[in-house]
Scaffold this motif. Structure first.
Motif: not given
Length: 141
Positions: A111-115
């Motif tokens: 997973d993308c942390v920012v998202v």
């Protein structure tokens, strides 16, 4: 991926809720419960047995006392594992095809942390707004 982040956050929030009392503990517990909706939905969509797989996933996340990514209070000893260690429980989620618990990092589902941060921030803002509206409407009646 696979609800691994949500399960890790839910576990951490449950641990925090045990240190609180009253309404604070209930609110934190409710947020932890709501985070588990993601892996639960993945399990349902795979056609797997929800209770069995979710229990297995919870057990996997409770296996080790990993604190990677968890901020420590002042004075507490730092207990971070190296980034190369992918065997920690925080990486375990639900395989979207088989519906089984697996290490999502090893499968290459990350997973993308920012998202994730934006999703959680938006969800909490929406819930807060709904509670404020409910409070206003309750005050009118």
């Amino acid at each position: 991926g696979g609800g691994a982040v949500e399960m890790s956050l839910a576990k951490h929030l449950r641990d925090v809720s045990r240190t609180r009392q009253g309404l604070d503990a209930q609110i934190i517990q409710s947020v932890a419960d709501s985070l588990e909706v993601i892996p639960r939905t993945l399990i349902e969509n795979c056609g797997s047995q929800v209770i069995k797989v979710l229990t297995e996933l919870r057990a996997k996340h409770n296996e080790d006392k990993n604190t990677v990514g968890v901020e420590k209070k002042e004075g507490e000893k730092e207990n971070k594992k190296k980034n190369e260690d992918t065997s920690t429980s925080e990486y375990y989620g639900v395989d979207g095809v088989t519906g089984e618990v697996c290490n999502m990092f090893e499968k290459g589902v990350i997973d993308c942390v920012v998202v994730k941060k934006q999703i959680l921030k938006t969800a909490i803002e929406c819930a807060t707004m709904l509670l404020r509206v409910d409070e206003i409407v309750s005050g009118l009646g």
